[in-house]
Design a protein around this motif. Structure first.
Motif, PDB file in Angstrom:
ATOM      1  N   GLU A 167       0.837  -1.205   0.000  1.00 54.59           N
ATOM      2  CA  GLU A 167       0.000   0.000   0.000  1.00 54.59           C
ATOM      3  C   GLU A 167       0.869   1.250   0.000  1.00 54.59           C
ATOM      4  O   GLU A 167       0.617   2.207  -0.742  1.00 54.59           O
ATOM      5  N   TRP A 168       1.887   1.248   0.865  1.00 52.87           N
ATOM      6  CA  TRP A 168       2.768   2.419   0.954  1.00 52.87           C
ATOM      7  C   TRP A 168       3.537   2.621  -0.342  1.00 52.87           C
ATOM      8  O   TRP A 168       3.680   3.747  -0.829  1.00 52.87           O
ATOM      9  N   SER A 169       4.032   1.538  -0.933  1.00 49.99           N
ATOM     10  CA  SER A 169       4.780   1.640  -2.181  1.00 49.99           C
ATOM     11  C   SER A 169       3.897   2.140  -3.320  1.00 49.99           C
ATOM     12  O   SER A 169       4.351   2.898  -4.186  1.00 49.99           O
ATOM     13  N   LEU A 170       2.644   1.709  -3.316  1.00 53.06           N
ATOM     14  CA  LEU A 170       1.723   2.180  -4.351  1.00 53.06           C
ATOM     15  C   LEU A 170       1.509   3.687  -4.260  1.00 53.06           C
ATOM     16  O   LEU A 170       1.496   4.387  -5.290  1.00 53.06           O
ATOM     17  N   LYS A 171       1.336   4.189  -3.040  1.00 55.85           N
ATOM     18  CA  LYS A 171       1.156   5.631  -2.866  1.00 55.85           C
ATOM     19  C   LYS A 171       2.376   6.393  -3.362  1.00 55.85           C
ATOM     20  O   LYS A 171       2.262   7.413  -4.051  1.00 55.85           O
ATOM     21  N   LYS A 172       3.552   5.910  -3.032  1.00 56.77           N
ATOM     22  CA  LYS A 172       4.786   6.564  -3.468  1.00 56.77           C
ATOM     23  C   LYS A 172       4.944   6.469  -4.981  1.00 56.77           C
ATOM     24  O   LYS A 172       5.345   7.443  -5.641  1.00 56.77           O
ATOM     25  N   THR A 173       4.626   5.303  -5.542  1.00 61.16           N
ATOM     26  CA  THR A 173       4.779   5.106  -6.979  1.00 61.16           C
ATOM     27  C   THR A 173       3.830   6.015  -7.756  1.00 61.16           C
ATOM     28  O   THR A 173       4.205   6.587  -8.787  1.00 61.16           O
ATOM     29  N   ARG A 174       2.600   6.168  -7.246  1.00 67.25           N
ATOM     30  CA  ARG A 174       1.650   7.080  -7.894  1.00 67.25           C
ATOM     31  C   ARG A 174       2.168   8.514  -7.842  1.00 67.25           C
ATOM     32  O   ARG A 174       2.119   9.243  -8.840  1.00 67.25           O
ATOM     33  N   ARG A 175       2.636   8.898  -6.655  1.00 63.71           N
ATOM     34  CA  ARG A 175       3.099  10.273  -6.471  1.00 63.71           C
ATOM     35  C   ARG A 175       4.297  10.599  -7.357  1.00 63.71           C
ATOM     36  O   ARG A 175       4.405  11.694  -7.916  1.00 63.71           O
ATOM     37  N   ASP A 176       5.189   9.614  -7.524  1.00 65.80           N
ATOM     38  CA  ASP A 176       6.413   9.850  -8.288  1.00 65.80           C
ATOM     39  C   ASP A 176       6.275   9.455  -9.756  1.00 65.80           C
ATOM     40  O   ASP A 176       7.261   9.532 -10.506  1.00 65.80           O
ATOM     41  N   HIS A 177       5.069   9.006 -10.144  1.00 64.11           N
ATOM     42  CA  HIS A 177       4.796   8.617 -11.536  1.00 64.11           C
ATOM     43  C   HIS A 177       5.792   7.556 -12.015  1.00 64.11           C
ATOM     44  O   HIS A 177       6.361   7.636 -13.119  1.00 64.11           O
ATOM     45  N   GLU A 178       5.977   6.539 -11.195  1.00 68.69           N
ATOM     46  CA  GLU A 178       6.898   5.458 -11.525  1.00 68.69           C
ATOM     47  C   GLU A 178       6.121   4.177 -11.849  1.00 68.69           C
ATOM     48  O   GLU A 178       4.894   4.158 -11.819  1.00 68.69           O
ATOM     49  N   LEU A 288       2.239  -5.955 -13.183  1.00 66.92           N
ATOM     50  CA  LEU A 288       2.923  -4.665 -13.284  1.00 66.92           C
ATOM     51  C   LEU A 288       1.962  -3.515 -12.975  1.00 66.92           C
ATOM     52  O   LEU A 288       0.799  -3.535 -13.374  1.00 66.92           O
ATOM     53  N   TYR A 289       2.479  -2.531 -12.238  1.00 69.98           N
ATOM     54  CA  TYR A 289       1.733  -1.289 -12.001  1.00 69.98           C
ATOM     55  C   TYR A 289       2.244  -0.241 -12.984  1.00 69.98           C
ATOM     56  O   TYR A 289       3.453  -0.098 -13.165  1.00 69.98           O
ATOM     57  N   PRO A 290       1.347   0.481 -13.678  1.00 68.42           N
ATOM     58  CA  PRO A 290      -0.114   0.506 -13.527  1.00 68.42           C
ATOM     59  C   PRO A 290      -0.849  -0.391 -14.540  1.00 68.42           C
ATOM     60  O   PRO A 290      -2.066  -0.461 -14.513  1.00 68.42           O
ATOM     61  N   ASN A 291      -0.119  -1.071 -15.427  1.00 68.69           N
ATOM     62  CA  ASN A 291      -0.754  -1.816 -16.522  1.00 68.69           C
ATOM     63  C   ASN A 291      -1.759  -2.845 -16.027  1.00 68.69           C
ATOM     64  O   ASN A 291      -2.852  -2.990 -16.589  1.00 68.69           O
ATOM     65  N   ASP A 292      -1.387  -3.580 -14.963  1.00 64.66           N
ATOM     66  CA  ASP A 292      -2.195  -4.715 -14.518  1.00 64.66           C
ATOM     67  C   ASP A 292      -3.008  -4.422 -13.263  1.00 64.66           C
ATOM     68  O   ASP A 292      -3.569  -5.338 -12.666  1.00 64.66           O
ATOM     69  N   GLY A 293      -3.080  -3.182 -12.873  1.00 63.73           N
ATOM     70  CA  GLY A 293      -3.851  -2.818 -11.694  1.00 63.73           C
ATOM     71  C   GLY A 293      -3.226  -1.649 -10.971  1.00 63.73           C
ATOM     72  O   GLY A 293      -2.001  -1.477 -10.978  1.00 63.73           O
ATOM     73  N   THR A 294      -4.081  -0.857 -10.346  1.00 63.35           N
ATOM     74  CA  THR A 294      -3.596   0.301  -9.598  1.00 63.35           C
ATOM     75  C   THR A 294      -3.883   0.189  -8.107  1.00 63.35           C
ATOM     76  O   THR A 294      -3.499   1.067  -7.340  1.00 63.35           O
ATOM     77  N   GLU A 295      -4.570  -0.870  -7.697  1.00 71.09           N
ATOM     78  CA  GLU A 295      -4.860  -1.103  -6.281  1.00 71.09           C
ATOM     79  C   GLU A 295      -4.194  -2.391  -5.835  1.00 71.09           C
ATOM     80  O   GLU A 295      -3.982  -3.317  -6.626  1.00 71.09           O
ATOM     81  N   SER A 296      -3.878  -2.462  -4.549  1.00 70.65           N
ATOM     82  CA  SER A 296      -3.105  -3.587  -4.037  1.00 70.65           C
ATOM     83  C   SER A 296      -3.822  -4.918  -4.220  1.00 70.65           C
ATOM     84  O   SER A 296      -3.204  -5.914  -4.620  1.00 70.65           O
ATOM     85  N   ASP A 297      -5.126  -4.955  -3.923  1.00 68.92           N
ATOM     86  CA  ASP A 297      -5.829  -6.234  -4.034  1.00 68.92           C
ATOM     87  C   ASP A 297      -5.893  -6.714  -5.475  1.00 68.92           C
ATOM     88  O   ASP A 297      -5.821  -7.926  -5.748  1.00 68.92           O
ATOM     89  N   VAL A 298      -6.013  -5.789  -6.432  1.00 65.25           N
ATOM     90  CA  VAL A 298      -6.057  -6.169  -7.847  1.00 65.25           C
ATOM     91  C   VAL A 298      -4.700  -6.710  -8.288  1.00 65.25           C
ATOM     92  O   VAL A 298      -4.611  -7.732  -8.981  1.00 65.25           O
ATOM     93  N   LEU A 299      -3.623  -6.031  -7.886  1.00 63.22           N
ATOM     94  CA  LEU A 299      -2.287  -6.493  -8.251  1.00 63.22           C
ATOM     95  C   LEU A 299      -2.000  -7.875  -7.661  1.00 63.22           C
ATOM     96  O   LEU A 299      -1.438  -8.747  -8.329  1.00 63.22           O
ATOM     97  N   MET A 300      -2.375  -8.074  -6.387  1.00 62.22           N
ATOM     98  CA  MET A 300      -2.159  -9.372  -5.743  1.00 62.22           C
ATOM     99  C   MET A 300      -2.941 -10.466  -6.472  1.00 62.22           C
ATOM    100  O   MET A 300      -2.438 -11.558  -6.723  1.00 62.22           O
ATOM    101  N   GLN A 301      -4.184 -10.165  -6.795  1.00 63.04           N
ATOM    102  CA  GLN A 301      -5.030 -11.141  -7.483  1.00 63.04           C
ATOM    103  C   GLN A 301      -4.461 -11.490  -8.849  1.00 63.04           C
ATOM    104  O   GLN A 301      -4.400 -12.672  -9.233  1.00 63.04           O
ATOM    105  N   ASN A 302      -4.009 -10.488  -9.587  1.00 57.64           N
ATOM    106  CA  ASN A 302      -3.509 -10.730 -10.936  1.00 57.64           C
ATOM    107  C   ASN A 302      -2.161 -11.441 -10.931  1.00 57.64           C
ATOM    108  O   ASN A 302      -1.892 -12.279 -11.799  1.00 57.64           O
ATOM    109  N   ALA A 303      -1.312 -11.113  -9.964  1.00 59.71           N
ATOM    110  CA  ALA A 303      -0.041 -11.834  -9.853  1.00 59.71           C
ATOM    111  C   ALA A 303      -0.304 -13.301  -9.525  1.00 59.71           C
ATOM    112  O   ALA A 303       0.364 -14.204 -10.054  1.00 59.71           O
ATOM    113  N   GLY A 304      -1.272 -13.551  -8.652  1.00 64.29           N
ATOM    114  CA  GLY A 304      -1.639 -14.926  -8.328  1.00 64.29           C
ATOM    115  C   GLY A 304      -2.197 -15.673  -9.518  1.00 64.29           C
ATOM    116  O   GLY A 304      -1.905 -16.864  -9.721  1.00 64.29           O
TER     117      GLY A 304
END
Length: 594
Positions: A167-178, A288-304
């Motif tokens: 969650e924290w990494s997602l917030k930082k990644t969004r803010r820094d456009h990474e 991959l963020y943001p291609n495969d999801g922008t929320e943690s639960d979506v990314l976890m689900q898709n990686a699984g």
């Protein structure tokens, strides 16, 4: 190994006391300089000083310190407001807060305690008291973090801590456009190893896996390639045989693939437990963020979902998430839901493939093979649903029904005047591990009235791994009821002569993969010849399955193979068609062709 693990994780994975990030919020910069100077003398080195209290929450959210030293009386935003805001945020609730206060009245301290203060430090600050309170607070935090956020076996971060970091990494990644990547790592066939060799061996392997994962992502060339010094800290054990790693600042897809390949390489060497070499591989899914999801639960689900897809492609592979994988994942979920309804609605049927005794020249038995007669999908072959049934646990009630139905059908054929035919039933791994398997078989025998000598239970070589004494007792207890045992897919697993000599086995079934290319392929022909000779020397009957051509039949006859099964004679048939096949003597025509 355990001492090495403990030292590694205490010294490095748990936030070392001297490496703690200490954030100070106070409107007196001189006081903060004095505090920092003293703490640096004590060995602390990571500090964040905030003079403007209005910036405190933003910096807290960005920097995520390990401890907060907070003044109460400040202009603009006082310490009470900051403390209240910190405790309202889930991701900051566990940060210890030592309040700096010049007030000695009880009401002030009581209010701070009610808002979630961890400790108090009176102004003017006594340096010795500061060192003690800071050390004690960090030690308590480290202990609580270990219990709450770290896996007890591997000492890796657990699911809860990993989700927090994500969650924290997602917030930082969004803010820094990474961009960033999430890797889901699932060990291949670990359940089979754990079931066969026991939980102690499984735990040792998981511990060693965690060590190799740490080392694989700490190696200098990997870190330098991604430009992340503490990449290994983003690794977690999510539960069971599932691990995950978070890769922030990933600009290229091949960087995530590079990590996946390094992990697979790290796991390629054998694991040695009690002198025995065990091989473990991993299937890895990448989202991959943001291609495969922008929320943690979506990314976890898709990686699984990508991991599940990789497993279907074969062991030791990795896959990037895609829309096609998502559709497959949804299909698997849909099939699982339909399977649950199928169990409730009794939608399964058995087909029976004839087994021809080459010595007697006639059908003497059959193998019962399950089919799913779905109202929506029609007749579903087993390869489309058995793996899902095993993963979901539905294989246990399904397997129980198969045993009961096969016994009932054998008796029905006998009453039709066909005679006593041996009916073979596959027993799945999870079903074989059931404590009440003996009771299930006994009930099926009693309820159907079958002569138990005509019930044969097929198990795989993998089920015979580990715990020999207990397995032998289990097999003997079941054999005492009357059924016999066959080893299915023989030659593809782990059996040895010692297993065959000790276990109460009656039959070997040569896997069809060895039959396909005989007699043309010399190696396969040699293997088949050796298996038949070994079975005969041990006084075991031998079945060749997957026979489709006359040349295969002639080769097996020349080796005096006992029983043949395959499309050369017949595909699996519904019960009525099987009875007609036996009565028509069609198998004799097939034999005469040879």
């Amino acid at each position: 190994m355990n001492e090495k693990i403990s030292k590694l994780h205490v010294d490095e994975l748990f936030t070392q006391l001297k490496d703690a990030v200490i954030m100070m919020v106070d409107d007196e910069p001189l006081l903060m300089e004095l505090l920092q100077a003293f703490l640096e003398e004590e060995g602390y080195k990571n500090f964040i000083a905030v003079e403007d209290s209005r910036k405190a929450m933003e910096i807290l959210d960005t920097k995520r310190p390990d401890i907060l030293l907070l003044d109460l009386n400040m202009p603009h935003v006082d310490g009470f407001d900051i403390l209240e805001a910190v405790r309202k945020l889930k991701m900051m609730q566990k940060i210890p807060v030592i309040v700096l206060t010049s007030s000695s009245d009880g009401a002030t301290k009581l209010k701070a305690l009610e808002l979630g203060a961890t400790d108090f430090l009176s102004k003017p600050v006594d340096s010795s008291e500061l060192a003690l309170r800071l050390r004690n607070t960090l030690m308590v935090k480290a202990y609580q973090d270990q219990l709450t956020y770290y896996d007890a076996l591997t000492h890796l971060p657990n699911r809860q801590l990993f989700l927090d970091r994500l969650e924290w990494s997602l917030k930082k990644t969004r803010r820094d456009h990474e961009r960033m990547a999430l890797l889901n790592i699932g060990l291949d066939k670990f359940k089979q190893v754990n079931d066969s060799l026991g939980p102690r061996t499984g735990d040792e392997i998981l511990t060693e896996v965690s060590m190799r994962l740490i080392e694989s992502v700490r190696e200098s060339d990997l870190v330098s390639r991604l430009g992340i010094d503490d990449l290994w800290r983003q690794l977690a054990r999510l539960g069971g045989d599932e691990f995950s790693i978070l890769l922030p600042q990933v600009a290229q897809d091949d960087s995530a693939a590079f990590v996946a390949e390094r992990i697979q390489h790290a796991l390629a060497q054998p694991f040695v437990v009690d002198g025995e070499e065990i091989y473990i591989s991993a299937s890895i899914g990448i989202a991959l963020y943001p291609n495969d999801g922008t929320e943690s639960d979506v990314l976890m689900q898709n990686a699984g979902a990508a991991t599940a897809y990789a497993k279907q492609q074969g062991v030791n592979s990795y896959a990037f998430y895609s829309k096609e994988i998502n559709e497959l994942s949804k299909k698997r979920l849909s099939i699982e839901a339909a399977l649950r309804r199928a169990v409730e609605n009794n939608e399964f049927v058995l087909h029976y493939q004839p087994k021809i005794d080459l010595h007697a020249g006639k059908v003497t038995g059959c193998e019962a093979l399950i089919r799913w007669n779905s109202p929506e999908m029609g007749m579903v072959p087993p390869f489309e649903f058995i793996s899902i049934a095993e993963e979901s646990g539905l294989i246990v009630p399904i397997g129980t029904w198969v045993i009961e139905e096969a016994c009932r059908q054998q008796v029905d054929w006998r009453q039709q005047g066909i005679g006593d035919l041996m009916v073979a039933v596959n027993v799945a791994g999870p079903q074989f591990k059931m404590a009440n398997l003996q009771h299930v078989i006994e009930s099926a025998i009693n309820d159907s009235g079958i002569d138990p000598r005509y019930l044969r239970l097929e198990i795989t070589e993998g089920m015979m791994m580990g715990g020999e004494d207990s397995l032998i007792k289990k097999l003997n207890d079941i054999k005492a009821l009357g059924p016999s045992f066959s080893i299915d897919d023989f030659g593809t697993g782990y059996s040895s002569l010692s297993y065959l000599k000790r276990f109460p086995i009656d039959e070997l079934k040569i896997d069809r993969s060895f039959i396909i290319d005989v007699p043309g392929v010399r190696d396969d022909a040699a293997i088949v010849k050796a298996i038949i000779a070994m079975a005969q020397s041990l006084e075991l009957s031998v079945v060749a399955e997957g026979v489709e051509e006359l040349s295969q039949l002639e080769f097996l006859k020349s080796l005096h193979c006992d029983v043949i099964q395959g499309f050369y004679f017949s595909k699996p048939l519904p019960a009525e068609d099987f009875a007609a096949f036996v009565l028509a003597g069609g198998e004799l025509d097939a034999l005469h062709k040879s």
